[in-house]
Design a protein around this motif. Structure first.
Motif, PDB file in Angstrom:
ATOM      1  N   TYR A   1       3.339  12.091 -21.467  1.00 32.15           N
ATOM      2  CA  TYR A   1       2.300  11.919 -20.438  1.00 32.15           C
ATOM      3  C   TYR A   1       1.378  13.139 -20.398  1.00 32.15           C
ATOM      4  O   TYR A   1       0.171  13.030 -20.188  1.00 32.15           O
ATOM      5  CB  TYR A   1       2.965  11.715 -19.079  1.00 32.15           C
ATOM      6  CG  TYR A   1       2.003  11.385 -17.958  1.00 32.15           C
ATOM      7  CD1 TYR A   1       1.497  12.394 -17.138  1.00 32.15           C
ATOM      8  CD2 TYR A   1       1.606  10.077 -17.723  1.00 32.15           C
ATOM      9  CE1 TYR A   1       0.600  12.097 -16.128  1.00 32.15           C
ATOM     10  CE2 TYR A   1       0.721   9.772 -16.700  1.00 32.15           C
ATOM     11  CZ  TYR A   1       0.228  10.786 -15.903  1.00 32.15           C
ATOM     12  OH  TYR A   1      -0.655  10.490 -14.892  1.00 32.15           O
TER      13      TYR A   1
ATOM     14  N   ASN B   1      -3.622   3.434 -19.302  1.00 29.74           N
ATOM     15  CA  ASN B   1      -2.299   3.095 -19.867  1.00 29.74           C
ATOM     16  C   ASN B   1      -2.446   2.610 -21.305  1.00 29.74           C
ATOM     17  O   ASN B   1      -1.856   1.591 -21.703  1.00 29.74           O
ATOM     18  CB  ASN B   1      -1.592   2.041 -19.014  1.00 29.74           C
ATOM     19  CG  ASN B   1      -1.159   2.580 -17.672  1.00 29.74           C
ATOM     20  OD1 ASN B   1      -0.672   3.712 -17.576  1.00 29.74           O
ATOM     21  ND2 ASN B   1      -1.364   1.810 -16.626  1.00 29.74           N
TER      22      ASN B   1
ATOM     23  N   ASN C   1      -4.293   8.031 -19.934  1.00 28.51           N
ATOM     24  CA  ASN C   1      -3.339   7.696 -18.874  1.00 28.51           C
ATOM     25  C   ASN C   1      -3.949   6.773 -17.819  1.00 28.51           C
ATOM     26  O   ASN C   1      -3.253   5.928 -17.255  1.00 28.51           O
ATOM     27  CB  ASN C   1      -2.811   8.969 -18.223  1.00 28.51           C
ATOM     28  CG  ASN C   1      -1.905   9.759 -19.149  1.00 28.51           C
ATOM     29  OD1 ASN C   1      -1.258   9.213 -20.028  1.00 28.51           O
ATOM     30  ND2 ASN C   1      -1.866  11.072 -18.964  1.00 28.51           N
TER      31      ASN C   1
ATOM     32  N   ARG D   1       3.056   4.768 -14.036  1.00 30.84           N
ATOM     33  CA  ARG D   1       3.118   5.909 -14.952  1.00 30.84           C
ATOM     34  C   ARG D   1       3.971   5.529 -16.150  1.00 30.84           C
ATOM     35  O   ARG D   1       4.952   4.795 -16.011  1.00 30.84           O
ATOM     36  CB  ARG D   1       3.727   7.122 -14.244  1.00 30.84           C
ATOM     37  CG  ARG D   1       3.967   8.337 -15.146  1.00 30.84           C
ATOM     38  CD  ARG D   1       4.779   9.393 -14.458  1.00 30.84           C
ATOM     39  NE  ARG D   1       5.316  10.355 -15.390  1.00 30.84           N
ATOM     40  CZ  ARG D   1       4.866  11.594 -15.542  1.00 30.84           C
ATOM     41  NH1 ARG D   1       3.871  12.028 -14.793  1.00 30.84           N
ATOM     42  NH2 ARG D   1       5.422  12.422 -16.419  1.00 30.84           N
TER      43      ARG D   1
ATOM     44  N   ASP E   1       6.017   7.592 -19.129  1.00 27.07           N
ATOM     45  CA  ASP E   1       6.389   8.933 -19.576  1.00 27.07           C
ATOM     46  C   ASP E   1       5.974   9.210 -21.014  1.00 27.07           C
ATOM     47  O   ASP E   1       5.307  10.196 -21.308  1.00 27.07           O
ATOM     48  CB  ASP E   1       7.898   9.153 -19.427  1.00 27.07           C
ATOM     49  CG  ASP E   1       8.318   9.260 -17.969  1.00 27.07           C
ATOM     50  OD1 ASP E   1       9.523   9.144 -17.692  1.00 27.07           O
ATOM     51  OD2 ASP E   1       7.428   9.451 -17.098  1.00 27.07           O
TER      52      ASP E   1
END
Length: 122
Positions: free
Chosen positions: A53, A76, A73, A30, A32
């Motif tokens: 995000y 990425n 997301n 992940r 942010d």
């Protein structure tokens, strides 16, 4: 090892458009926030746009209404759509990933790309 790779820079005439992309590779779980900064000769390092995000965005006053930041997301990847480009937009555009959760690392980390040159000139 996490890497950010930018693409999409180049030479464009005033009033033209470019779309920058920045893909983060590695064992990323992940990120942010992702952002674009720029560095022009003789000028300070400047935050251009940032996106969380969840998709909340913020822009520098100088690019509001002309630039749009977005992200995927699942990939990425962050994008910067730049319209109505001006000579003052000429700079090296640098991608940033902050608050990255990476497999095998205990703390969140920050990563920077190498930058891509954008030149606006007739």
């Amino acid at each position: 090892q996490v890497q950010l790779v930018e693409s999409g820079g180049g030479l464009v005439q005033p009033g033209g458009s470019l779309r920058l992309s920045c893909a983060a590779s590695g064992s990323i779980l992940r990120i942010d926030t992702m952002a674009w900064y720029r560095q022009a000769p003789g000028k300070q390092h400047e935050l251009v746009a940032i996106i969380t995000y969840e998709g909340t965005t913020h822009y520098a006053d100088s690019v509001k209404g002309r630039f749009t930041i977005s992200r995927d997301n699942a990939k990425n990847t962050v994008y910067l759509q730049m319209n109505s480009l001006k000579p003052d937009d000429t700079a090296v555009y640098i991608c940033n990933a902050d608050g990255a959760t990476v497999a095998g690392l205990l703390r969140k980390s920050t990563y920077w790309g190498q930058g891509t040159q954008v030149t606006v000139s007739s």
